[in-house]
Design a protein around this motif. Sequence first.
Motif, PDB file in Angstrom:
ATOM      1  N   GLU A 119     -46.383 128.076 -18.114  1.00 28.67           N
ATOM      2  CA  GLU A 119     -46.274 129.354 -18.826  1.00 28.67           C
ATOM      3  C   GLU A 119     -47.646 129.833 -19.307  1.00 28.67           C
ATOM      4  O   GLU A 119     -47.887 131.031 -19.377  1.00 28.67           O
ATOM      5  CB  GLU A 119     -45.328 129.233 -20.028  1.00 28.67           C
ATOM      6  N   HIS A 120     -48.543 128.913 -19.644  1.00 23.43           N
ATOM      7  CA  HIS A 120     -49.877 129.300 -20.085  1.00 23.43           C
ATOM      8  C   HIS A 120     -50.732 129.741 -18.895  1.00 23.43           C
ATOM      9  O   HIS A 120     -51.499 130.699 -18.999  1.00 23.43           O
ATOM     10  CB  HIS A 120     -50.550 128.150 -20.830  1.00 23.43           C
TER      11      HIS A 120
ATOM     12  N   GLU B 236     -49.677 135.194 -26.615  1.00 21.73           N
ATOM     13  CA  GLU B 236     -50.462 134.960 -25.406  1.00 21.73           C
ATOM     14  C   GLU B 236     -51.587 133.981 -25.699  1.00 21.73           C
ATOM     15  O   GLU B 236     -52.247 134.080 -26.727  1.00 21.73           O
ATOM     16  CB  GLU B 236     -51.044 136.284 -24.907  1.00 21.73           C
ATOM     17  N   THR B 237     -51.793 133.036 -24.786  1.00 16.33           N
ATOM     18  CA  THR B 237     -52.924 132.117 -24.903  1.00 16.33           C
ATOM     19  C   THR B 237     -53.934 132.483 -23.824  1.00 16.33           C
ATOM     20  O   THR B 237     -53.566 132.893 -22.731  1.00 16.33           O
ATOM     21  CB  THR B 237     -52.470 130.656 -24.725  1.00 16.33           C
ATOM     22  N   ARG B 238     -55.206 132.313 -24.173  1.00 20.05           N
ATOM     23  CA  ARG B 238     -56.271 132.642 -23.231  1.00 20.05           C
ATOM     24  C   ARG B 238     -57.412 131.643 -23.374  1.00 20.05           C
ATOM     25  O   ARG B 238     -57.477 130.885 -24.322  1.00 20.05           O
ATOM     26  CB  ARG B 238     -56.824 134.040 -23.500  1.00 20.05           C
TER      27      ARG B 238
ATOM     28  N   SER C 119     -48.739 138.647 -32.202  1.00 23.75           N
ATOM     29  CA  SER C 119     -48.031 139.905 -32.058  1.00 23.75           C
ATOM     30  C   SER C 119     -48.350 140.841 -33.218  1.00 23.75           C
ATOM     31  O   SER C 119     -48.188 140.464 -34.374  1.00 23.75           O
ATOM     32  CB  SER C 119     -46.524 139.642 -32.023  1.00 23.75           C
TER      33      SER C 119
ATOM     34  N   GLU D  29     -55.459 132.065 -28.974  1.00 24.14           N
ATOM     35  CA  GLU D  29     -54.219 132.803 -28.751  1.00 24.14           C
ATOM     36  C   GLU D  29     -54.224 134.124 -29.492  1.00 24.14           C
ATOM     37  O   GLU D  29     -54.891 134.278 -30.510  1.00 24.14           O
ATOM     38  CB  GLU D  29     -52.996 131.971 -29.133  1.00 24.14           C
TER      39      GLU D  29
ATOM     40  N   ASP E  32     -49.669 131.188 -16.241  1.00 23.97           N
ATOM     41  CA  ASP E  32     -49.186 132.511 -15.858  1.00 23.97           C
ATOM     42  C   ASP E  32     -49.496 133.564 -16.911  1.00 23.97           C
ATOM     43  O   ASP E  32     -49.280 134.744 -16.677  1.00 23.97           O
ATOM     44  CB  ASP E  32     -47.675 132.472 -15.622  1.00 23.97           C
ATOM     45  N   ASN E  33     -49.981 133.137 -18.065  1.00 21.81           N
ATOM     46  CA  ASN E  33     -50.188 134.036 -19.193  1.00 21.81           C
ATOM     47  C   ASN E  33     -51.668 134.101 -19.556  1.00 21.81           C
ATOM     48  O   ASN E  33     -52.042 134.014 -20.709  1.00 21.81           O
ATOM     49  CB  ASN E  33     -49.341 133.529 -20.379  1.00 21.81           C
ATOM     50  N   GLU E  34     -52.535 134.206 -18.532  1.00 21.58           N
ATOM     51  CA  GLU E  34     -53.977 134.398 -18.711  1.00 21.58           C
ATOM     52  C   GLU E  34     -54.727 133.201 -19.275  1.00 21.58           C
ATOM     53  O   GLU E  34     -55.846 133.349 -19.745  1.00 21.58           O
ATOM     54  CB  GLU E  34     -54.274 135.630 -19.573  1.00 21.58           C
TER      55      GLU E  34
END
Length: 186
Positions: free
Chosen positions: A177-178, A53-55, A44, A41, A180-182
């Motif tokens: 949510e993850h 953001e998680t990737r 900020s 992740e 949709d968040n890359e």
Amino acid sequence: MQFRVVHATGPDMTTQPQYLKLPPVPPLPHAVRSRPLCLAELTSPTFGDVPVETRLGVVDHQGNYQMKMWGDPVTENPGVGDTEIWEFYNTTIDAHPMHIHDVGFEVVNRQGIVISDQNTDAGTGTVRVDRGSAPRPPAPWERGRKDTVIALPGEVTRVKATFGTPGQFVWHCHIVEHEDNEMMRP
């Protein structure tokens, strides 16, 4: 719909539950390769260590990991018929239900990891298996073929799959949510 329970009109030919047995699931063949992958992740830069953001990403032979975006080149492209072990190194503080499209896999085991040199601003770091931890077998409910597995924080979760059809096998966290968040890769 209404169910009506009535007295039997003939002999009961069903099998009593204590005598039911599932057919054995044949084991998958020996793996031709292992793919170390990471769940990481970004934090900020404005609000400190707050994850924003998680990737997903890859881990190289030295244990260095790097996050990837959906649009980055494909890094997991198994050959048709190949059996592989995918190792999900979870460097985040959350459990992630990891899903691989179009393939059933076996949960192999889980083991503790050590994370170092983590740069959550850049999505990089180093990860390795904790040599003081022993691999744990899958839980009873994780036996058999699966398409989703929980990758626990601070652990590597290993799964084995045979990729029997051509194409790309999208893999992602099954938290919407993850996704949709890359946290999704081709």
